[in-house]
Design a protein around this motif. Structure first.
Motif, PDB file in Angstrom:
ATOM      1  N   GLN A 102       0.842  -1.187   0.000  1.00  0.00           N
ATOM      2  CA  GLN A 102       0.000   0.000   0.000  1.00  0.00           C
ATOM      3  C   GLN A 102       0.879   1.238   0.000  1.00  0.00           C
ATOM      4  N   ALA A 103       0.750   2.016  -1.055  1.00  0.00           N
ATOM      5  CA  ALA A 103       1.465   3.283  -1.160  1.00  0.00           C
ATOM      6  C   ALA A 103       0.568   4.394  -0.628  1.00  0.00           C
ATOM      7  N   PRO A 104       1.142   5.509  -0.189  1.00  0.00           N
ATOM      8  CA  PRO A 104       0.338   6.615   0.347  1.00  0.00           C
ATOM      9  C   PRO A 104      -0.722   7.064  -0.648  1.00  0.00           C
ATOM     10  N   GLY A 105      -1.970   7.152  -0.171  1.00  0.00           N
ATOM     11  CA  GLY A 105      -3.069   7.603  -1.007  1.00  0.00           C
ATOM     12  C   GLY A 105      -3.653   6.540  -1.906  1.00  0.00           C
ATOM     13  N   ASN A 106      -3.085   5.328  -1.864  1.00  0.00           N
ATOM     14  CA  ASN A 106      -3.556   4.249  -2.733  1.00  0.00           C
ATOM     15  C   ASN A 106      -4.215   3.142  -1.917  1.00  0.00           C
ATOM     16  N   LYS A 107      -5.001   2.313  -2.606  1.00  0.00           N
ATOM     17  CA  LYS A 107      -5.574   1.147  -1.951  1.00  0.00           C
ATOM     18  C   LYS A 107      -4.509   0.075  -1.816  1.00  0.00           C
ATOM     19  N   ARG A 108      -4.716  -0.830  -0.883  1.00  0.00           N
ATOM     20  CA  ARG A 108      -3.823  -1.966  -0.737  1.00  0.00           C
ATOM     21  C   ARG A 108      -3.988  -2.867  -1.949  1.00  0.00           C
ATOM     22  N   GLU A 109      -2.877  -3.276  -2.552  1.00  0.00           N
ATOM     23  CA  GLU A 109      -2.935  -4.119  -3.733  1.00  0.00           C
ATOM     24  C   GLU A 109      -2.153  -5.411  -3.519  1.00  0.00           C
ATOM     25  N   TRP A 110      -2.617  -6.438  -4.195  1.00  0.00           N
ATOM     26  CA  TRP A 110      -1.999  -7.753  -4.113  1.00  0.00           C
ATOM     27  C   TRP A 110      -0.703  -7.754  -4.933  1.00  0.00           C
ATOM     28  N   VAL A 111       0.323  -8.412  -4.394  1.00  0.00           N
ATOM     29  CA  VAL A 111       1.631  -8.452  -5.038  1.00  0.00           C
ATOM     30  C   VAL A 111       2.039  -9.872  -5.428  1.00  0.00           C
ATOM     31  N   ALA A 112       1.767 -10.828  -4.560  1.00  0.00           N
ATOM     32  CA  ALA A 112       2.188 -12.202  -4.848  1.00  0.00           C
ATOM     33  C   ALA A 112       1.418 -13.147  -3.950  1.00  0.00           C
ATOM     34  N   ALA A 113       1.260 -14.383  -4.409  1.00  0.00           N
ATOM     35  CA  ALA A 113       0.563 -15.393  -3.625  1.00  0.00           C
ATOM     36  C   ALA A 113       1.226 -16.751  -3.821  1.00  0.00           C
ATOM     37  N   VAL A 114       1.172 -17.562  -2.772  1.00  0.00           N
ATOM     38  CA  VAL A 114       1.686 -18.938  -2.854  1.00  0.00           C
ATOM     39  C   VAL A 114       0.731 -19.841  -2.098  1.00  0.00           C
ATOM     40  N   THR A 115       0.362 -20.950  -2.711  1.00  0.00           N
ATOM     41  CA  THR A 115      -0.530 -21.892  -2.061  1.00  0.00           C
ATOM     42  C   THR A 115       0.252 -22.805  -1.128  1.00  0.00           C
ATOM     43  N   SER A 116      -0.468 -23.610  -0.365  1.00  0.00           N
ATOM     44  CA  SER A 116       0.186 -24.552   0.539  1.00  0.00           C
ATOM     45  C   SER A 116       1.009 -25.565  -0.241  1.00  0.00           C
ATOM     46  N   GLY A 117       0.645 -25.798  -1.494  1.00  0.00           N
ATOM     47  CA  GLY A 117       1.382 -26.735  -2.334  1.00  0.00           C
ATOM     48  C   GLY A 117       2.524 -26.120  -3.093  1.00  0.00           C
ATOM     49  N   GLY A 118       2.699 -24.799  -2.950  1.00  0.00           N
ATOM     50  CA  GLY A 118       3.823 -24.138  -3.590  1.00  0.00           C
ATOM     51  C   GLY A 118       3.519 -23.478  -4.915  1.00  0.00           C
ATOM     52  N   ASN A 119       2.274 -23.487  -5.350  1.00  0.00           N
ATOM     53  CA  ASN A 119       1.923 -22.797  -6.588  1.00  0.00           C
ATOM     54  C   ASN A 119       1.923 -21.290  -6.351  1.00  0.00           C
ATOM     55  N   THR A 120       2.484 -20.547  -7.304  1.00  0.00           N
ATOM     56  CA  THR A 120       2.623 -19.107  -7.141  1.00  0.00           C
ATOM     57  C   THR A 120       1.865 -18.336  -8.214  1.00  0.00           C
ATOM     58  N   ASN A 121       1.557 -17.096  -7.896  1.00  0.00           N
ATOM     59  CA  ASN A 121       0.858 -16.250  -8.850  1.00  0.00           C
ATOM     60  C   ASN A 121       1.226 -14.790  -8.568  1.00  0.00           C
ATOM     61  N   TYR A 122       1.247 -13.977  -9.632  1.00  0.00           N
ATOM     62  CA  TYR A 122       1.651 -12.581  -9.519  1.00  0.00           C
ATOM     63  C   TYR A 122       0.824 -11.713 -10.453  1.00  0.00           C
ATOM     64  N   PRO A 123       0.637 -10.453 -10.098  1.00  0.00           N
ATOM     65  CA  PRO A 123       0.048  -9.522 -11.066  1.00  0.00           C
ATOM     66  C   PRO A 123       1.106  -9.137 -12.096  1.00  0.00           C
ATOM     67  N   ASP A 124       0.673  -8.625 -13.224  1.00  0.00           N
ATOM     68  CA  ASP A 124       1.599  -8.268 -14.291  1.00  0.00           C
ATOM     69  C   ASP A 124       2.621  -7.221 -13.850  1.00  0.00           C
ATOM     70  N   SER A 125       2.241  -6.378 -12.899  1.00  0.00           N
ATOM     71  CA  SER A 125       3.114  -5.270 -12.489  1.00  0.00           C
ATOM     72  C   SER A 125       4.434  -5.750 -11.866  1.00  0.00           C
ATOM     73  N   VAL A 126       4.443  -6.959 -11.314  1.00  0.00           N
ATOM     74  CA  VAL A 126       5.666  -7.458 -10.665  1.00  0.00           C
ATOM     75  C   VAL A 126       6.158  -8.766 -11.258  1.00  0.00           C
ATOM     76  N   LYS A 127       5.403  -9.347 -12.176  1.00  0.00           N
ATOM     77  CA  LYS A 127       5.777 -10.638 -12.744  1.00  0.00           C
ATOM     78  C   LYS A 127       7.139 -10.537 -13.417  1.00  0.00           C
ATOM     79  N   GLY A 128       8.005 -11.502 -13.113  1.00  0.00           N
ATOM     80  CA  GLY A 128       9.353 -11.499 -13.667  1.00  0.00           C
ATOM     81  C   GLY A 128      10.361 -10.770 -12.814  1.00  0.00           C
ATOM     82  N   ARG A 129       9.883  -9.975 -11.871  1.00  0.00           N
ATOM     83  CA  ARG A 129      10.795  -9.235 -10.987  1.00  0.00           C
ATOM     84  C   ARG A 129      10.721  -9.726  -9.545  1.00  0.00           C
ATOM     85  N   PHE A 130       9.531 -10.129  -9.101  1.00  0.00           N
ATOM     86  CA  PHE A 130       9.317 -10.585  -7.727  1.00  0.00           C
ATOM     87  C   PHE A 130       9.130 -12.102  -7.705  1.00  0.00           C
ATOM     88  N   THR A 131       9.629 -12.713  -6.641  1.00  0.00           N
ATOM     89  CA  THR A 131       9.455 -14.156  -6.459  1.00  0.00           C
ATOM     90  C   THR A 131       9.022 -14.430  -5.025  1.00  0.00           C
TER      91      THR A 131
END
Length: 122
Positions: free
Chosen positions: A39-68
């Protein structure tokens, strides 16, 4: 009582890297999905990354390829490796965990950490 404690934030120059950690503690039976938000100042909280209990991951386009995102189930810890950081990545970063609790009744609940500041600036 369930607690999430983040660490690893700080000031970094554009193009730099940071690794965030979040440790989950408390009377829990199982940690299910985990994720990072920001959450940046003045902005809503946004999702960045997720991982399931089995290890599957997902990312929004804004961070895909840069965040793990990754997790160490033995340590009840989730990580966020951030590379190629940009000034737009500046925000407070929060971790979230969906946990199964057995007592006093079996239920699944979501918990949040207190947040860690990430500032990307030259």
């Amino acid at each position: 009582q369930v607690q999430l404690v983040e660490s690893g934030g700080g000031l970094v120059q554009p193009g730099g890297s940071l690794r965030l950690s979040c440790v989950v503690s408390g009377n829990i039976f199982r940690i299910n999905d985990m994720g990072w938000y920001r959450q940046a100042p003045g902005n809503k909280r946004e999702w960045v990354a997720a991982v399931t209990s089995g290890g599957n991951t997902n990312y929004p386009d804004s961070v895909k390829g840069r965040f793990t995102i990754s997790r160490d189930n033995a340590k009840n810890t989730v990580y966020l490796q951030m590379n190629g950081l940009k000034p737009d990545d500046t925000a407070v970063y929060y971790c979230k965990a969906d946990v199964t609790i057995l007592l006093p009744i079996t239920r699944v609940a979501s918990y949040w950490g207190q947040g860690t500041q990430v500032t990307v600036s030259s």
